[in-house]
Design an enzyme around this catalytic site. Structure first.
Site, short mmCIF file in Angstrom:
data_model
loop_
_atom_site.label_atom_id
_atom_site.label_comp_id
_atom_site.label_asym_id
_atom_site.label_seq_id
_atom_site.Cartn_x
_atom_site.Cartn_y
_atom_site.Cartn_z
CE1 TYR A 158 -3.68 -2.70 5.04
CE2 TYR A 158 -3.07 -0.50 4.29
CZ TYR A 158 -3.49 -1.79 4.01
OH TYR A 158 -3.71 -2.17 2.70
CB SER A 176 -0.85 -0.02 1.28
OG SER A 176 -1.23 1.28 1.64
P1 NDP Z 1 -10.57 -7.99 1.23
O1 NDP Z 1 -10.83 -7.67 2.66
O2 NDP Z 1 -11.66 -7.91 0.24
O3 NDP Z 1 -9.93 -9.47 1.14
C1 NDP Z 1 -8.95 -9.87 2.04
C2 NDP Z 1 -8.63 -11.33 1.79
O4 NDP Z 1 -7.65 -11.75 2.77
C3 NDP Z 1 -9.85 -12.22 1.95
O5 NDP Z 1 -9.85 -13.21 0.93
C4 NDP Z 1 -9.62 -12.88 3.31
O6 NDP Z 1 -10.18 -14.17 3.33
C5 NDP Z 1 -8.10 -12.96 3.37
N1 NDP Z 1 -7.66 -13.06 4.77
C6 NDP Z 1 -7.70 -12.10 5.73
N2 NDP Z 1 -7.28 -12.60 6.90
C7 NDP Z 1 -6.96 -13.91 6.70
C8 NDP Z 1 -6.49 -14.96 7.51
N3 NDP Z 1 -6.26 -14.80 8.83
N4 NDP Z 1 -6.27 -16.17 6.97
C9 NDP Z 1 -6.52 -16.38 5.64
N5 NDP Z 1 -6.96 -15.42 4.81
C10 NDP Z 1 -7.19 -14.20 5.33
O7 NDP Z 1 -9.33 -7.08 0.82
P2 NDP Z 1 -8.75 -6.55 -0.58
O8 NDP Z 1 -9.06 -7.49 -1.68
O9 NDP Z 1 -9.10 -5.13 -0.67
O10 NDP Z 1 -7.19 -6.59 -0.23
C11 NDP Z 1 -6.26 -7.45 -0.85
C12 NDP Z 1 -4.88 -6.87 -0.56
O11 NDP Z 1 -4.77 -5.57 -1.16
C13 NDP Z 1 -4.56 -6.67 0.93
O12 NDP Z 1 -3.23 -7.04 1.19
C14 NDP Z 1 -4.74 -5.17 1.13
O13 NDP Z 1 -3.97 -4.70 2.21
C15 NDP Z 1 -4.25 -4.66 -0.21
N6 NDP Z 1 -4.70 -3.32 -0.57
C16 NDP Z 1 -6.03 -3.08 -0.81
C17 NDP Z 1 -6.46 -1.81 -1.15
C18 NDP Z 1 -7.90 -1.51 -1.42
O14 NDP Z 1 -8.23 -0.32 -1.62
N7 NDP Z 1 -8.78 -2.48 -1.47
C19 NDP Z 1 -5.50 -0.69 -1.26
C20 NDP Z 1 -4.12 -1.06 -1.01
C21 NDP Z 1 -3.75 -2.33 -0.68
P3 NDP Z 1 -11.05 -14.79 4.53
O15 NDP Z 1 -11.67 -13.66 5.30
O16 NDP Z 1 -11.99 -15.67 3.81
O17 NDP Z 1 -10.04 -15.56 5.33
#
Ligand code: NDP
Length: 239
Positions: free
Chosen positions: A155, A142
């Site tokens: 974060y 990010s």
């Molecule tokens: P979402 O919250 O939509 O998805 C997050 C994903 O991470 C889910 O599939 C979730 O699956 C998984 N996850 C979270 N915790 C766990 C865990 N303990 N074990 C296994 N899986 C886990 O987020 P985004 O798609 O927005 O984010 C994807 C990436 O992009 C992240 O790293 C985020 O920091 C980064 N990002 C996003 C931005 C945005 O604007 N959206 C901007 C900048 C960076 P489940 O809950 O099913 O386990």
């Protein structure tokens, strides 16, 4: 097609950017290893992957379970003997609050999911990636990693640590066939962004499907850059 027959592991594959990336990779006929906790979400991604012409193996696990991550590397080795791509995408936001108010459990979760799990996975998957003809790793960061902002400290700290791991691993892979890069997607229309910015109109944001082709490109054998940090918005000429 360049992705034909490649084995690619995607974390955070149950929704958001991870799901869209898996579907884009499926269109290139990759076999996807899909990791997340939510089985229903993984199954929906699996349906979409198959509809796009790919195939998937579902691995429901909690990324905080380090032993499970070690076992995952061993299972992949037994089954395929190599790994061609690793999209280190899963992440958590924690809470937007002053550092002095951040809950200890949330701080620990930020480190566990955004940093430690990715290190454990790199450790577990490195032997497999080195056996690929063109191992590719993309870790999702990010802009906050390099530009900390009030209330986003937990974060931002986790993404800065992740970038440090990523760049170290890239340097260690320089003389190998593995390429390791960082992707900063910028604001994307997902559940995480809605949690961070509840007042924002999601329609104004790029979708995960907009970002996914860049992910597929960075994971392709043709991608030669190593140790770079790509910004999705810049890649579209927006910034
Ligand atoms: P979402 O919250 O939509 O998805 C997050 C994903 O991470 C889910 O599939 C979730 O699956 C998984 N996850 C979270 N915790 C766990 C865990 N303990 N074990 C296994 N899986 C886990 O987020 P985004 O798609 O927005 O984010 C994807 C990436 O992009 C992240 O790293 C985020 O920091 C980064 N990002 C996003 C931005 C945005 O604007 N959206 C901007 C900048 C960076 P489940 O809950 O099913 O386990």
């Amino acid at each position: 097609m360049s992705g034909d027959g490649r084995i690619v592991l995607v974390t955070g594959a149950s929704r958001g950017i991870g799901r869209a990336a898996a579907i884009a990779l499926a269109a290139e006929k990759a076999h996807l290893i899909l990791v997340a906790r939510t089985v229903g979400g993984l199954e929906e991604t699996d349906d979409a992957v198959q509809a796009a012409g790919g195939s998937a193996t579902l691995v429901p696990l909690d990324l905080r379970d380090g032993d499970a991550l070690d076992r995952l590397g061993a299972s992949l080795f037994e089954r395929w003997g190599k790994l061609d791509g690793f999209f280190a995408n899963a992440g958590v936001l924690g809470a937007l609050t002053p550092l002095a108010h951040l809950d200890v459990k949330l701080f620990d979760e930020l480190l566990a999911v955004n940093v430690t799990a990715n290190w454990r996975l790199l450790r577990s998957l490195d032997p497999l990636l080195q056996r690929s003809e063109a191992g590719r790793v993309v870790l999702v960061s990010s802009s906050l990693a390099r530009k900390p902002r009030a209330f986003w400290g937990g974060y931002a700290m986790s993404k800065a640590a992740l970038e440090s791991l990523a760049l170290t691993y890239a340097a260690e892979c320089e003389s190998t066939k593995v390429r390791v890069n960082i992707l900063n997607p910028g604001p994307v229309r997902t559940a995480m962004r809605a949690k961070a910015m509840p007042g924002e109109d999601p329609e104004t944001l790029p979708t995960p499907e907009d970002v996914a082709p860049l992910v597929a490109q960075m994971l392709s054998p043709e991608w030669s850059e190593n140790g770079a940090c790509l910004n999705y918005r810049e890649s579209t000429g927006q910034e």
